[in-house]
Design a protein around this motif. Sequence first.
Motif, short mmCIF file in Angstrom:
data_model
loop_
_atom_site.label_atom_id
_atom_site.label_comp_id
_atom_site.label_asym_id
_atom_site.label_seq_id
_atom_site.Cartn_x
_atom_site.Cartn_y
_atom_site.Cartn_z
N VAL A 136 -10.39 5.08 5.71
CA VAL A 136 -9.56 5.66 4.40
C VAL A 136 -8.60 4.53 3.96
N VAL A 137 -8.60 3.84 2.96
CA VAL A 137 -7.69 2.69 2.33
C VAL A 137 -6.17 3.23 2.28
N ASP A 138 -5.61 2.38 3.07
CA ASP A 138 -4.13 2.67 3.04
C ASP A 138 -3.36 1.85 1.97
N PHE A 193 -4.64 -12.21 1.55
CA PHE A 193 -4.80 -10.94 1.37
C PHE A 193 -5.00 -10.23 2.21
N GLU A 194 -4.24 -9.10 2.67
CA GLU A 194 -4.27 -8.36 3.67
C GLU A 194 -4.39 -6.64 3.18
N GLN A 195 -5.42 -6.18 3.78
CA GLN A 195 -5.40 -4.53 3.50
C GLN A 195 -5.65 -3.88 4.81
N GLU A 196 -5.08 -2.74 4.71
CA GLU A 196 -5.14 -2.01 6.16
C GLU A 196 -5.94 -0.56 5.87
N TYR A 197 -6.39 -0.18 6.83
CA TYR A 197 -7.46 1.21 6.78
C TYR A 197 -6.98 2.22 7.84
N PHE A 198 -6.92 3.34 7.41
CA PHE A 198 -6.82 4.48 8.81
C PHE A 198 -8.20 4.66 9.13
N LYS A 199 -8.36 4.80 10.26
CA LYS A 199 -9.80 4.84 10.85
C LYS A 199 -9.88 6.35 11.40
#
Length: 183
Positions: free
Chosen positions: A134-136, A111-117
């Motif tokens: 912020v959740v992408d 399971f992968e999740q990316e975030y803007f920093k």
Amino acid sequence: MRENLIIKNIVKFLVITFFVSNALGQDSVAFGLGKNNSGFTISGSYEFSKPFFVAVGGNLFDSAGSDAYDFAPGLFDDLELGKVSEELWIAGGYVFNMTSAKLYLGGGLSFEQEYFKYRDLSEILGDHRGIYYVVDDNESNTIPSLYIGASFKIGKEDGIFNSMGISYITSANDFNLTFGINL
């Protein structure tokens, strides 16, 4: 603050593993440290008395944690610092027992999740330096994986550390060095 969160998560992980392994009549428990594309990782595995195993891992402690928000990226026109990724994987499979080694082969999900920093110059959002995430929503994935591992006996069977090994999960590109212990 972030260091306290890391320590709390490690303690939770160890306590859960301890109770699960004792409740199931432990055969073998292993912990691992590794590296993948997103940073450093931690893993744990449990080998049942029958030749099956379950493993879990990821870069859980590099996550955005309580400094993650679910609103539109760039909402406040804060300084963007790029992206960070969080990965969690779970796998299971069969254990092939050999004379002084074990081979683990199985599959699972990553399971992968990316975030803007971002950095809030007024330091209202985020940590003590104004760093927040912020959740992408467009970069969330669930990917099937292949799990391959091996462990080798070291030391005495009744010693604290009784095995050492390596593992690899394909989707997360995660290599781990593992240490088997008796609880």
